[in-house]
Scaffold this active site. Structure first.
Site, PDB file in Angstrom:
ATOM      1  N   ASP A  95       0.831  -1.203   0.000  1.00  0.00           N
ATOM      2  CA  ASP A  95       0.000   0.000   0.000  1.00  0.00           C
ATOM      3  C   ASP A  95       0.867   1.255   0.000  1.00  0.00           C
ATOM      4  OD1 ASP A  95      -2.352   1.520   0.108  1.00  0.00           O
ATOM      5  OD2 ASP A  95      -2.484   1.397   2.292  1.00  0.00           O
TER       6      ASP A  95
ATOM      7  N   HIS B  34      -4.255   3.179  -6.995  1.00  0.00           N
ATOM      8  CA  HIS B  34      -5.424   2.936  -6.151  1.00  0.00           C
ATOM      9  C   HIS B  34      -6.707   2.835  -6.963  1.00  0.00           C
ATOM     10  CE1 HIS B  34      -3.036   3.358  -2.497  1.00  0.00           C
ATOM     11  NE2 HIS B  34      -4.104   2.930  -1.842  1.00  0.00           N
TER      12      HIS B  34
ATOM     13  N   HIS C 265      -6.720  -0.681  -7.967  1.00  0.00           N
ATOM     14  CA  HIS C 265      -7.148  -1.454  -6.790  1.00  0.00           C
ATOM     15  C   HIS C 265      -8.664  -1.451  -6.693  1.00  0.00           C
ATOM     16  CE1 HIS C 265      -8.927  -1.281  -2.763  1.00  0.00           C
ATOM     17  NE2 HIS C 265      -8.136  -2.313  -2.500  1.00  0.00           N
TER      18      HIS C 265
ATOM     19  N   HIS D  25      -5.749  -5.449   0.940  1.00  0.00           N
ATOM     20  CA  HIS D  25      -5.752  -4.173   0.226  1.00  0.00           C
ATOM     21  C   HIS D  25      -4.400  -3.907  -0.442  1.00  0.00           C
ATOM     22  CE1 HIS D  25      -6.489   0.156  -0.422  1.00  0.00           C
ATOM     23  NE2 HIS D  25      -5.296   0.352   0.105  1.00  0.00           N
TER      24      HIS D  25
END
Length: 394
Positions: A187, A270, A273, A287
Site C-alpha cells: 500500500d 489505487h 485497486h 488491500h
C-alpha cells in the site's frame, strides 16, 4: 482531478486554487503504546466507545481495559462485524447514540478503522484509531473506503478532519503475521508513485487542494524508507521482534504513507485497486496486495524505464507481494473480468484521472495483461520464486 477531491457545484463560481496539507492531531508509536491509550484518550473525551472485532479484542482487550480504567474512563466495547458497509456504519452510529459516547475508538485493521471514522463523523463526535497491524495507511486519514456486502468498492467518504489521535503499538504490530506488514508495504509503495504523478499533472489531492511540497516529500520519504528497511523489518517481525527497521517501516506504512497519499495525491494504482475489488477472484486479497498490482500497472502505463519496473518486480516479490494476474486469481484470458476492472478503474471521478496523461479502459486492460509474461520473465532471470500470498479481507 475529479469529484473525489472537492468538486465544485454546478453554477457556483470556480474556487481559487490552493495548496493544502492535513494530518491527525497526534501520532503516537512505540512498543507497549497501547497500555497508555487511556492517558492520550482522556483529553479527547470522557465517554469512549471502543470498536473491535472479537479476534483483535481477544489479544488487546485486557490492555485496553486496564489503560482506560487507570485513566478514569469507562469501558464500553462494541463488536465490529467485518466489512465497512453503509449498513454497518449506520449500525455503529446507532450504538454511539445509544451509549452517549463522545469519542469512538477503532482498535483493529483498516476495515474497522474506516467504519469507525465514518460512524464517528455521522454521529457528530470525535474519533481515534488504534491499528493492530501496519497493513494500510487508513489510520491517519480523513476519509473512509466503503464497500458493498460482497466486498466490492462502493465509494470514498470524506470528512472535515483527521483522527484526533493515532496510536500504534509497535510490539502489537510485530506480533501479527508478517504478511500484514508486507501488505502495508504494498500500500505504502504506491504513495510516491501516485504523488509523483499527481505533482506532474498538478491535480487536486484527497485533502481538497493542490499538492504541497511537504505532502509530496513525505510520500517520497515513505518510498525511500521502505526500500531500505522493508526486508530486514519483515525478517524481524517473523520472530515478533521490534527493531529500528520495524519502527521505521511501521511509520512509513502508517504515518508517512497516510500523509503522503492524502496530501500528495492518488493516481492510477489505487484506482486499479478499486477496479480489482469488482472481480470476485480478488476478494480474498489484502488491500496492499491489490494495490501492488495497481502500482506495477501504473509503471507500465507510464512507460517507466525497464530497469525501474524490473527493480519493482524483484523487490516486491521479495517482500511477498503479487506481481502477476495468476497470483490474484485472474489470467490473461479473463478478458471480460479485466474489462470490468478497467471500466471501474476509469469511471469519472476516479483517481486515475490525476495521471499526467489520459488513461482509458483499453489502456488498463493492455497493461494488466502484460503483467504476466513481464513479471515471470523478470523473476526467472533473477532466480526468484513466486511469493507465498496471505489471503484476507481488504
Amino acid at each position: 482531478m475529479s469529484e473525489t477531491a472537492g468538486s465544485e457545484t454546478a453554477g457556483a463560481p470556480t474556487p481559487v486554487p490552493v495548496r493544502t496539507i492535513i494530518s491527525p492531531s497526534r501520532y503516537v508509536q512505540g512498543p507497549g503504546a497501547i497500555t497508555r491509550l487511556g492517558e492520550f484518550l482522556a483529553p479527547i473525551g470522557s465517554s469512549p466507545l471502543i470498536v473491535a472485532d472479537d479476534i483483535v479484542w481477544g489479544f488487546v482487550g485486557h490492555d485496553v481495559e486496564s489503560s482506560l480504567k487507570a485513566a478514569g474512563l469507562p469501558v464500553r466495547k462494541e463488536k465490529f462485524n467485518g466489512i465497512p458497509t453503509a449498513v454497518e456504519i449506520d449500525r455503529l452510529v446507532d450504538v454511539i447514540k445509544e451509549t452517549g459516547a463522545d469519542v469512538v475508538v477503532a482498535v483493529g485493521g483498516g476495515s474497522t478503522i474506516d467504519a469507525v471514522k465514518a460512524s464517528g463523523f455521522l454521529a457528530g463526535i470525535r474519533w481515534v484509531t488504534v491499528p493492530s497491524v501496519a497493513s494500510t495507511d487508513a489510520p491517519t486519514s480523513a476519509l473512509a473506503v466503503v464497500y458493498t456486502e460482497e466486498g466490492a468498492f462502493e465509494e470514498y467518504r470524506f470528512f472535515p478532519r483527521n483522527p484526533d489521535l493515532v496510536l500504534v503499538d509497535s510490539q502489537l504490530v510485530a506480533n501479527a503475521p508478517a504478511a500484514f506488514l508486507a501488505a502495508g508495504v504494498g500500500d505504502a509503495l504506491a504513495t510516491w508513485l501516485e504523488a509523483r504523478a499527481t505533482s506532474r499533472s498538478n491535480s487536486n489531492t484527497m485533502a481538497g487542494g493542490l499538492p504541497t511540497l511537504a505532502g509530496t516529500a513525505l510520500a517520497q520519504l515513505s518510498w525511500d524508507v521502505l526500500w531500505e528497511n522493508a526486508l530486514p523489518a519483515l525478517d524481524a517481525v517473523r520472530d515478533h521482534l521490534v527493531t529500528p527497521s520495524v519502527e521505521k517501516v511501521i511509520e512509513a506504512n502508517t504515518l508517512l504513507s497516510g500523509l503522503g497519499f492524502e496530501s500528495g495525491g492518488l493516481a492510477a494504482a489505487h484506482a486499479i485497486h478499486n477496479g480489482l475489488t469488482a472481480a470476485p477472484q480478488a476478494h480474498g486479497l489484502a488491500h496492499g496486495q491489490k494495490v501492488n498490482i495497481g502500482s506495477l500497472t501504473q509503471l507500465i502505463l507510464e512507460g517507466a524505464p525497464t530497469s525501474d519496473i524490473r527493480d519493482f518486480i524483484e523487490f516486491t516479490t521479495r517482500v511477498g507481494l503479487p506481481t502477476t494476474l495468476t497470483e490474484i486469481g485472474l489470467s490473461v484470458d479473463d478478458t471480460d473480468v479485466l474489462q470490468l476492472v478497467a471500466r471501474e478503474a476509469t469511471v469519472p471521478g476516479e483517481t486515475i484521472h490525476a495521471m499526467p496523461f489520459e488513461v482509458g479502459a483499453a489502456d488498463v486492460v493492455s497493461a494488466l495483461k502484460s503483467l504476466e509474461r513481464l513479471s515471470r520473465r523478470v523473476r526467472d532471470e533473477a532466480g526468484l520464486a513466486a511469493p507465498e500470498l496471505y489471503h484476507a479481507k481488504h
